[in-house]
Design an enzyme around this catalytic site. Structure first.
Site, PDB file in Angstrom:
ATOM      1  N   HIS A 121      -1.916 -10.727 -13.489  1.00 54.96           N
ATOM      2  CA  HIS A 121      -1.874 -12.168 -13.242  1.00 54.96           C
ATOM      3  C   HIS A 121      -3.016 -12.618 -12.335  1.00 54.96           C
ATOM      4  CE1 HIS A 121       1.996 -11.797 -15.106  1.00 54.96           C
ATOM      5  NE2 HIS A 121       2.411 -11.003 -14.151  1.00 54.96           N
ATOM      6  N   LYS A 169       3.524 -24.169  -3.361  1.00 50.75           N
ATOM      7  CA  LYS A 169       3.815 -24.367  -4.785  1.00 50.75           C
ATOM      8  C   LYS A 169       5.102 -25.155  -5.011  1.00 50.75           C
ATOM      9  CE  LYS A 169       1.522 -20.344  -6.868  1.00 50.75           C
ATOM     10  NZ  LYS A 169       1.108 -19.615  -5.663  1.00 50.75           N
ATOM     11  N   ARG A 204      -8.198 -25.122  -1.634  1.00 54.31           N
ATOM     12  CA  ARG A 204      -9.312 -24.366  -1.063  1.00 54.31           C
ATOM     13  C   ARG A 204     -10.382 -24.238  -2.129  1.00 54.31           C
ATOM     14  NH1 ARG A 204      -8.565 -19.731  -3.940  1.00 54.31           N
ATOM     15  NH2 ARG A 204      -6.442 -19.069  -4.357  1.00 54.31           N
ATOM     16  N   GLU A 243      10.002 -19.891 -12.498  1.00 52.85           N
ATOM     17  CA  GLU A 243       9.653 -20.767 -13.618  1.00 52.85           C
ATOM     18  C   GLU A 243       9.875 -20.047 -14.942  1.00 52.85           C
ATOM     19  OE1 GLU A 243       6.030 -23.478 -11.790  1.00 52.85           O
ATOM     20  OE2 GLU A 243       5.549 -21.711 -12.987  1.00 52.85           O
TER      21      GLU A 243
END
Length: 662
Positions: free
Chosen positions: A235, A116, A291, A200
């Site tokens: 999440h 990420k 993926r 973030e």
């Protein structure tokens, strides 16, 4: 094309890959850990090899063992599924060194977008919008705190090495940051073998939309209609649909354009997904899942394509099976994830044996992807996903109704599940209107209430189950003997029996008088009722005073589970001739809720603890499960240590409440 594929995974995705491989004439090799020796994917594969004991680090995450099995079996390609090693650049590199094709992007591409933090840096270079935050290599809590103060709370911490909600924590204040980082890093290391984090800005109520893409080695990139994955708990996605409700053509074109730029900038080859947050008319890049996604059947249902076949063909060097202008989108598809978890306990994972499992019939419009069968034990070592149910129709309303009916037809006994939660989501007004955001699922879970039960019907069904068991226990082997006929004949008087059950803390009891092989009279404090119970296939048709209702009855050692409209009602059998039970001990909330590993012990003997404070953190099903203080008190003794494996029901610590201390 390849000759033999090894599937380095388990559960429904392993079964899914095997089905496509079989259709393409590719032999399949399954791998399994000890608890999965009798699993469905092991049965389906052409051959299967043991990896090792239950912990993933000793089995499904053990790259050396998997590559060695591939060598022994002559597998020329490895499909990693999703999770485990699917986004491991190191594993992809080791496959290449062993001369085995890895179905997925190259190690270099995976390092660029599968991580990420690296992906965020690439987005900034190519001009794809990202959320403000920190995506660097530093992992110091003071550095994270400095960035969080700069961009403003709330913020979200995420695992750098993987997705699926693992290692993700929303942080509201600076006081929570350090603890959240520790917890997220532990969970990320457990799920992906990599505990690195990024930070973030947290967007409160966005929509979560993603673009499926496939790229080949010849420079072609195909993008598919967007999937809306806004309905999430912890999440993690629970309902996905395509196309996204209310996504304008201009927004769709912008997302497709950004996805193609990402694929080309990273030299991507294979199937992947670019994920975005939509906040009004703006969108922000979240991550690339390098993926296949769990929700890929949604795209397959509206496009008519087999994405696993596309993966095989692209990995073998072929061009994309279809050009972009040949990929259509028809109708609407929606998927629900059936998981072994308890929504009433903050979606705590559930383990146990599946005593009863019934699924809706598949058709061209309804697809069931499953990796378990009746009798299987659900292990605490792996993900809680049991099955995916996908419905398709020309219009969204029709697809939602079909999926709702399919979920109503599912029955599962032996583990807690999120069935009622899924049913409630599909009937929620905001969802039906196409206005779901990432907070809706939790709102529905918070408001979820059990439906009132028809206790007379439950009592009649449990009594019928008890009667069937009693008849079976005294059955005569001679079919011509008068004792083989369960017609309630008695020389003198009538056969009257008292039966009692405990349901939801209440005592339900009745007298039963047998009439014939199918019928009995049931007398309760409310009066007498005529009950007839006839088997209709695997279900039971109950006639109670002229009313007919089909139910299912699953027998457990301690009672019966009556399944009405897909909902489970457990009635514990009480032996009426047994001595009265001993007084029930006070509730002990400090027992392990399922088999688990102790990740961290946060208290010691003598500590004075406030209500709600975390005491012990357990690891199970790739998640951290906190054991919190139910009220103020003092720790008397700690019975477990970090790294220790604990059994379900094992006592973890002794506690003295504040009232007792006073």
């Amino acid at each position: 094309m390849f000759r033999k594929v090894l599937i380095a995974n388990r559960g429904e995705i392993a079964c899914r890959v095997i089905r496509t491989a079989r259709r393409m004439g590719v032999a399949s090799v399954a791998v399994f850990s000890d608890p999965d020796a009798d699993a469905l994917h092991v049965e389906m594969a052409d051959e299967a090899w043991r990896l090792g004991p239950a912990p993933a680090r000793d089995s499904y995450l053990c790259a050396e063992k998997i590559i060695e099995v591939a060598r022994h079996t002559g597998a020329d390609v490895i499909h990693p599924g999703y999770g485990f090693l699917a986004e491991s650049a190191a594993f992809s590199e080791r496959c290449a060194q062993a001369g085995i094709v890895f179905i997925g992007p190259s190690p270099r591409t995976m390092q660029a977008v599968g991580d990420k933090a690296a992906a965020k840096r690439l987005m900034n270079e190519i001009g794809v919008p990202t959320l403000p935050g920190f995506h660097g290599d530093g992992q110091d809590a003071r550095l994270f705190a400095s960035v969080a103060r700069e961009i403003g709370y709330p913020v979200v911490i995420k695992a750098s090495a993987g997705g699926g909600g693992r290692g993700m924590r929303v942080v509201q204040t600076e006081d929570e940051l350090s603890g959240a980082m520790e917890s997220a890093a532990r969970e990320a290391a457990l799920a992906f073998g990599d505990g690195r984090l990024l930070l973030e800005k947290f967007v409160e109520r966005p929509r979560h939309v993603e673009i499926q893409f496939v790229a080949d080695a010849h420079g072609n990139v195909a993008t598919f209609a967007e999937r809306d994955c806004s309905l999430q708990r912890r999440h993690q996605k629970v309902i996905e649909e395509s196309p996204g409700p209310g996504v304008a053509n201009e927004m769709r074109a912008a997302l497709w354009n950004a996805t193609r730029r990402i694929a080309r900038a990273s030299a991507y080859v294979g199937a992947g997904t670019a994920e975005f947050l939509l906040d009004g008319l703006s969108f922000y890049f979240l991550e690339v899942n390098a993926r296949l996604q769990v929700e890929h059947p949604v795209t397959e249902m509206i496009s008519g394509m087999d994405l696993v076949e596309w993966q095989f063909r692209v990995a073998s060097g072929e061009s994309l099976p279809k050009r972009q202008d040949e990929i259509g989108s028809r109708g609407w598809a929606i998927e629900a994830r059936l998981c072994a978890e308890d929504p009433a306990q903050d979606f705590r994972p559930s383990s146990g044996a599946i005593a009863h499992l019934r699924l809706p019939a598949e058709s061209e419009r309804l697809r069931v992807e499953i990796g378990v069968k009746e009798g299987d034990a659900i292990s605490s070592h792996y993900d809680s996903l049991l099955a995916k149910v996908v419905a398709w129709d020309e219009e969204r309303d029709g697809a939602v109704r079909l999926l709702a009916r399919a979920l109503d037809a599912i029955a599962i006994v032996g583990v807690a599940s999120n069935l009622d939660f899924l049913r409630a989501l599909l009937r929620n007004d905001a969802f039906l209107d196409g206005h779901a955001d990432t907070s809706l699922a939790q709102d529905v879970a918070n408001a979820l209430q059990p439906l009132p039960a028809d206790e007379t019907l439950l009592l009649a069904a449990a009594a019928a189950g008890w009667r069937a068991r009693e008849s079976a226990s005294i059955a005569c082997s001679d079919p011509y003997s008068p004792w083989a006929v369960a017609d309630a004949w008695r020389l003198y008087g009538e056969d009257r029996q008292k039966v009692a059950f405990r349901y939801d803390g209440r005592l339900l009891e009745c007298d039963i008088v047998l009439i014939d092989a199918d019928s009995f009279r049931m007398t309760t404090p409310q009066g007498a009722l005529l009950v007839t119970a006839k088997h209709v296939g695997e279900r039971l048709a109950l006639f109670v005073e002229g009313r007919r209702k089909e139910v299912a009855v699953a027998t457990l050692p301690s009672g019966w589970v009556v399944i009405v409209d897909g909902r489970n009602y457990f009635l514990e059998w009480i032996e009426t001739l047994a001595p009265p039970p001993k007084p029930v001990e006070r509730e002990r909330p400090f027992m392990a809720p399922l088999p688990a590993r102790v990740a961290k012990v946060l208290v010691k003997r003598g500590d004075h603890i406030e209500k709600g404070a975390p005491l012990i953190l357990l690891e199970a099903m790739k998640m951290e499960i906190p054991i919190n203080a139910p009220h103020e008190g003092v720790v008397k003794e700690v019975y477990c240590g970090e790294g220790q494996s604990v059994r379900e029901g094992e006592e973890l610590l002794a506690w003295r409440s504040a009232d007792d201390v006073a």
